[in-house]
Design a protein around this motif. Structure first.
Motif, PDB file in Angstrom:
ATOM      1  N   GLY A 141     -81.582 -67.076 102.419  1.00  0.00           N
ATOM      2  CA  GLY A 141     -82.544 -65.999 102.695  1.00  0.00           C
ATOM      3  C   GLY A 141     -83.952 -66.547 102.853  1.00  0.00           C
ATOM      4  O   GLY A 141     -84.690 -66.168 103.771  1.00  0.00           O
ATOM      5  N   ALA A 142     -84.323 -67.456 101.969  1.00  0.00           N
ATOM      6  CA  ALA A 142     -85.678 -68.017 102.028  1.00  0.00           C
ATOM      7  C   ALA A 142     -85.895 -68.765 103.342  1.00  0.00           C
ATOM      8  O   ALA A 142     -86.946 -68.637 103.981  1.00  0.00           O
ATOM      9  CB  ALA A 142     -85.891 -68.969 100.842  1.00  0.00           C
ATOM     10  N   TYR A 143     -84.893 -69.526 103.764  1.00  0.00           N
ATOM     11  CA  TYR A 143     -85.063 -70.315 104.989  1.00  0.00           C
ATOM     12  C   TYR A 143     -84.976 -69.442 106.240  1.00  0.00           C
ATOM     13  O   TYR A 143     -85.604 -69.752 107.258  1.00  0.00           O
ATOM     14  CB  TYR A 143     -84.068 -71.473 105.027  1.00  0.00           C
ATOM     15  N   ALA A 144     -84.211 -68.343 106.158  1.00  0.00           N
ATOM     16  CA  ALA A 144     -84.228 -67.396 107.279  1.00  0.00           C
ATOM     17  C   ALA A 144     -85.651 -66.844 107.424  1.00  0.00           C
ATOM     18  O   ALA A 144     -86.174 -66.706 108.533  1.00  0.00           O
ATOM     19  CB  ALA A 144     -83.221 -66.272 107.049  1.00  0.00           C
ATOM     20  N   ALA A 145     -86.303 -66.576 106.290  1.00  0.00           N
ATOM     21  CA  ALA A 145     -87.693 -66.103 106.335  1.00  0.00           C
ATOM     22  C   ALA A 145     -88.615 -67.212 106.845  1.00  0.00           C
ATOM     23  O   ALA A 145     -89.512 -66.961 107.662  1.00  0.00           O
ATOM     24  CB  ALA A 145     -88.136 -65.642 104.941  1.00  0.00           C
ATOM     25  N   ALA A 146     -88.410 -68.418 106.373  1.00  0.00           N
ATOM     26  CA  ALA A 146     -89.262 -69.538 106.810  1.00  0.00           C
ATOM     27  C   ALA A 146     -89.141 -69.748 108.320  1.00  0.00           C
ATOM     28  O   ALA A 146     -90.129 -70.065 108.995  1.00  0.00           O
ATOM     29  CB  ALA A 146     -88.872 -70.818 106.070  1.00  0.00           C
ATOM     30  N   SER A 194     -68.010 -66.960  99.066  1.00  0.00           N
ATOM     31  CA  SER A 194     -68.840 -66.416  98.007  1.00  0.00           C
ATOM     32  C   SER A 194     -70.328 -66.534  98.364  1.00  0.00           C
ATOM     33  O   SER A 194     -71.118 -65.620  98.109  1.00  0.00           O
ATOM     34  CB  SER A 194     -68.489 -67.153  96.711  1.00  0.00           C
ATOM     35  N   VAL A 195     -70.711 -67.638  98.991  1.00  0.00           N
ATOM     36  CA  VAL A 195     -72.115 -67.819  99.405  1.00  0.00           C
ATOM     37  C   VAL A 195     -72.505 -66.756 100.445  1.00  0.00           C
ATOM     38  O   VAL A 195     -73.592 -66.190 100.393  1.00  0.00           O
ATOM     39  CB  VAL A 195     -72.325 -69.240  99.986  1.00  0.00           C
ATOM     40  N   CYS A 196     -71.606 -66.494 101.374  1.00  0.00           N
ATOM     41  CA  CYS A 196     -71.949 -65.605 102.495  1.00  0.00           C
ATOM     42  C   CYS A 196     -71.813 -64.120 102.144  1.00  0.00           C
ATOM     43  O   CYS A 196     -72.274 -63.259 102.902  1.00  0.00           O
ATOM     44  CB  CYS A 196     -71.071 -65.917 103.703  1.00  0.00           C
ATOM     45  N   GLU A 197     -71.202 -63.856 100.987  1.00  0.00           N
ATOM     46  CA  GLU A 197     -71.004 -62.463 100.591  1.00  0.00           C
ATOM     47  C   GLU A 197     -72.354 -61.757 100.459  1.00  0.00           C
ATOM     48  O   GLU A 197     -73.270 -62.277  99.844  1.00  0.00           O
ATOM     49  CB  GLU A 197     -70.307 -62.454  99.225  1.00  0.00           C
ATOM     50  N   GLY A 198     -72.466 -60.589 101.061  1.00  0.00           N
ATOM     51  CA  GLY A 198     -73.721 -59.841 100.939  1.00  0.00           C
ATOM     52  C   GLY A 198     -74.811 -60.305 101.889  1.00  0.00           C
ATOM     53  O   GLY A 198     -75.935 -59.831 101.832  1.00  0.00           O
ATOM     54  N   LEU A 199     -74.507 -61.264 102.771  1.00  0.00           N
ATOM     55  CA  LEU A 199     -75.519 -61.715 103.723  1.00  0.00           C
ATOM     56  C   LEU A 199     -75.351 -61.043 105.096  1.00  0.00           C
ATOM     57  O   LEU A 199     -75.951 -61.476 106.088  1.00  0.00           O
ATOM     58  CB  LEU A 199     -75.493 -63.248 103.869  1.00  0.00           C
ATOM     59  N   GLY A 200     -74.556 -59.976 105.122  1.00  0.00           N
ATOM     60  CA  GLY A 200     -74.370 -59.212 106.361  1.00  0.00           C
ATOM     61  C   GLY A 200     -75.699 -58.715 106.921  1.00  0.00           C
ATOM     62  O   GLY A 200     -75.886 -58.653 108.137  1.00  0.00           O
ATOM     63  N   PHE A 201     -76.650 -58.421 106.040  1.00  0.00           N
ATOM     64  CA  PHE A 201     -77.958 -57.918 106.507  1.00  0.00           C
ATOM     65  C   PHE A 201     -78.715 -58.955 107.332  1.00  0.00           C
ATOM     66  O   PHE A 201     -79.598 -58.614 108.117  1.00  0.00           O
ATOM     67  CB  PHE A 201     -78.805 -57.452 105.313  1.00  0.00           C
ATOM     68  N   ASP A 261     -65.632 -72.851 113.930  1.00  0.00           N
ATOM     69  CA  ASP A 261     -66.512 -71.686 113.867  1.00  0.00           C
ATOM     70  C   ASP A 261     -65.801 -70.665 112.997  1.00  0.00           C
ATOM     71  O   ASP A 261     -64.699 -70.227 113.322  1.00  0.00           O
ATOM     72  CB  ASP A 261     -66.729 -71.141 115.284  1.00  0.00           C
ATOM     73  N   ILE A 262     -66.406 -70.293 111.869  1.00  0.00           N
ATOM     74  CA  ILE A 262     -65.727 -69.399 110.930  1.00  0.00           C
ATOM     75  C   ILE A 262     -66.382 -68.012 110.896  1.00  0.00           C
ATOM     76  O   ILE A 262     -66.106 -67.217 110.015  1.00  0.00           O
ATOM     77  CB  ILE A 262     -65.678 -69.995 109.501  1.00  0.00           C
ATOM     78  N   SER A 263     -67.279 -67.748 111.878  1.00  0.00           N
ATOM     79  CA  SER A 263     -67.901 -66.427 111.888  1.00  0.00           C
ATOM     80  C   SER A 263     -66.999 -65.397 112.562  1.00  0.00           C
ATOM     81  O   SER A 263     -66.193 -65.725 113.439  1.00  0.00           O
ATOM     82  CB  SER A 263     -69.271 -66.478 112.556  1.00  0.00           C
ATOM     83  N   ALA A 264     -67.145 -64.142 112.123  1.00  0.00           N
ATOM     84  CA  ALA A 264     -66.370 -63.052 112.710  1.00  0.00           C
ATOM     85  C   ALA A 264     -66.884 -62.781 114.121  1.00  0.00           C
ATOM     86  O   ALA A 264     -68.021 -63.141 114.456  1.00  0.00           O
ATOM     87  CB  ALA A 264     -66.517 -61.807 111.847  1.00  0.00           C
ATOM     88  N   GLY A 299     -68.095 -60.220 115.545  1.00  0.00           N
ATOM     89  CA  GLY A 299     -69.348 -59.488 115.674  1.00  0.00           C
ATOM     90  C   GLY A 299     -70.522 -60.089 114.915  1.00  0.00           C
ATOM     91  O   GLY A 299     -71.602 -59.489 114.858  1.00  0.00           O
ATOM     92  N   SER A 300     -70.319 -61.278 114.343  1.00  0.00           N
ATOM     93  CA  SER A 300     -71.379 -61.876 113.523  1.00  0.00           C
ATOM     94  C   SER A 300     -72.539 -62.328 114.414  1.00  0.00           C
ATOM     95  O   SER A 300     -72.337 -63.052 115.382  1.00  0.00           O
ATOM     96  CB  SER A 300     -70.811 -63.082 112.761  1.00  0.00           C
ATOM     97  N   ARG A 301     -73.763 -61.886 114.094  1.00  0.00           N
ATOM     98  CA  ARG A 301     -74.930 -62.299 114.886  1.00  0.00           C
ATOM     99  C   ARG A 301     -75.192 -63.789 114.678  1.00  0.00           C
ATOM    100  O   ARG A 301     -75.618 -64.492 115.591  1.00  0.00           O
ATOM    101  CB  ARG A 301     -76.142 -61.459 114.464  1.00  0.00           C
ATOM    102  N   VAL A 302     -74.937 -64.266 113.461  1.00  0.00           N
ATOM    103  CA  VAL A 302     -75.147 -65.681 113.134  1.00  0.00           C
ATOM    104  C   VAL A 302     -73.826 -66.425 113.291  1.00  0.00           C
ATOM    105  O   VAL A 302     -72.790 -65.977 112.807  1.00  0.00           O
ATOM    106  CB  VAL A 302     -75.672 -65.822 111.688  1.00  0.00           C
TER     107      VAL A 302
END
Ligand code: ADP
Length: 383
Positions: free
Chosen positions: A297-302, A325-332, A351-354, A356-359
């Motif tokens: 989160g901090a680096y996304a802000a940076a 576990s790290v990615c849980e709750g980072l949907g926002f 690539d392990i993103s779903a 519809g994942s933007r990231v």
């Protein structure tokens, strides 16, 4: 070209002989327990054992050592001197020596290996590749600590960052997986090995990273705590009488996953213990993943946004549980995993993103020896 890659530590020398054209590993291994019972007495004998193992008489791939075209040495700390790899001239060796107080556990044994290799292979060009170099461009707002400025100016007390050789490998692979578009992207790379760090990458370059003057800052690691209130250290010194050597031991050897769980510094053991119901192992994992989530989160802000999240090294490449576990709750933030792809991805580029994942979330295998071999070839070619 045949490049000998050497990683000389306090009690071991790891080696890798690479064909620089194909990247093929021609030989690989380590000589360990240097200076310990049952091991070789010093780095000089250990390097000789490495060189002996490379030649045909001992079953190695070379007819003789003259086939080694260049040697690449891994060096942890390049201080403010090195923003890239360097030919090992006497001046360069001197500068690495001057960086030794910044990495007292790492640079002195690397220097033993370098000096010995220069002595026994005097006609072979040798190159130092630094773990700090990838971070040389981190801007002052991210590398200056808010301490009295004189410590920065006169004593080099600043964030340097580490795992740069791995980052070079991983960003190169990620770029290939992203169709050569990494340079246009905002990326966060989590290197989760025994040591662990996380780096914000913009335009393919490091703009902030969690390790600092030393590899102690940032994420929870096997035996290191990562971020702690510096006041804790003053408190331990004042109230419990811990001296510098005690604090060094606590911070480098007794904290992190091991310190909290009391089980192990090895993630596999901690995962097993947590699975079996051990509450402190569970807590250690919670802290580990929570800290990582905060940094993402901090680096996304940076970075002002996030396009790619990359996991690498032992834990990052092999543990679907930790990644989930790290990615849980980072949907926002636009991070959504594909559970099946995550469950399958181990040690290879994936690539392990779903859908519809933007990231884009990638698992990438790091190959530090390949980077050291390639850097060595490039530096030797420049002359
Ligand atoms: P180093 O920093 O020494 O190069 P590695 O990158 O090899 O370390 O990472 C070592 C860590 O990776 C250890 O904590 C180990 O438990 C962890 N690891 C390796 N395989 C797995 C796995 N399958 N699941 C979870 N953790 C793993």
């Amino acid at each position: 070209m045949k490049i000998l890659v050497l990683n000389s530590g306090s009690s071991s020398i790891k080696y890798d002989l690479r064909d620089s054209q194909t990247g093929a590993v021609l030989a690989s291994g380590d000589v360990d327990r240097i200076g310990e019972d049952g091991g070789l007495p010093d780095h000089s004998r250990a390097l000789q054992a490495v060189l002996d193992a490379l030649v045909a008489g001992a079953g190695g791939p070379l007819k003789d050592l003259s086939e080694v075209d260049a040697v690449g040495h891994r060096v942890v700390h390049g201080g403010s001197f090195f923003s890239g790899s360097a030919l090992l001239t006497p001046e360069a060796v001197q500068k690495i020596e001057e960086c030794a107080p910044l990495a007292p556990l790492h640079n002195p044994p690397a220097l033993l290996g370098i000096r010995e290799a220069l002595r026994v292979l005097p006609d072979v060009p040798q190159v130092a590749v630094f773990d700090t170099a990838f971070h040389a461009g981190i801007p002052p707002r991210a590398h200056v600590y808010a301490l009295p400025y004189a410590y920065y100016e006169r004593h080099g007390v600043r964030r340097y960052g580490f795992h740069g050789i791995s980052l070079q490998s991983v960003t190169r692979s990620a770029d290939a997986m992203l169709g050569g578009r990494l340079a246009e992207m905002k990326a966060v790379v989590a290197h989760l090995g025994n040591g662990a760090s996380i780096t914000a990458v913009a335009g393919g370059r490091s703009v902030d990273t969690s390790m600092g003057l030393t590899p102690l800052e940032g994420l929870v690691m096997g035996t290191r705590p990562g971020d702690v209130d510096p006041g804790v250290l003053l408190h331990l010194a004042r109230e419990l009488g811990l001296g510098v050597a005690d604090l060094d031991r606590v911070l480098n050897k007794e904290s992190g996953l091991l310190g909290v769980s009391g089980v192990s510094n090895d993630m596999r053991d901690v995962l097993r213990a947590a699975e079996a119901g051990d509450e402190r192992a569970r807590l250690a994992l919670d802290i580990y993943c929570y800290r990582l989530r905060k940094y993402i989160g901090a680096y996304a802000a940076a970075l002002g946004g996030l396009d790619v999240l990359v996991f690498t090294a032992g834990v990052g490449e092999n543990s679907p549980e930790i990644r989930a576990s790290v990615c849980e709750g980072l949907g926002f933030l636009g991070i959504v995993l594909d559970p099946a792809a995550n469950g399958k991805a181990r040690g290879v580029g994936a690539d392990i993103s779903a859908g519809g994942s933007r990231v884009r979330v990638l698992v990438v295998a790091t190959d530090e020896e390949r980077v050291i071999a390639d850097e060595t070839v490039a530096v030797v070619a420049r002359g």
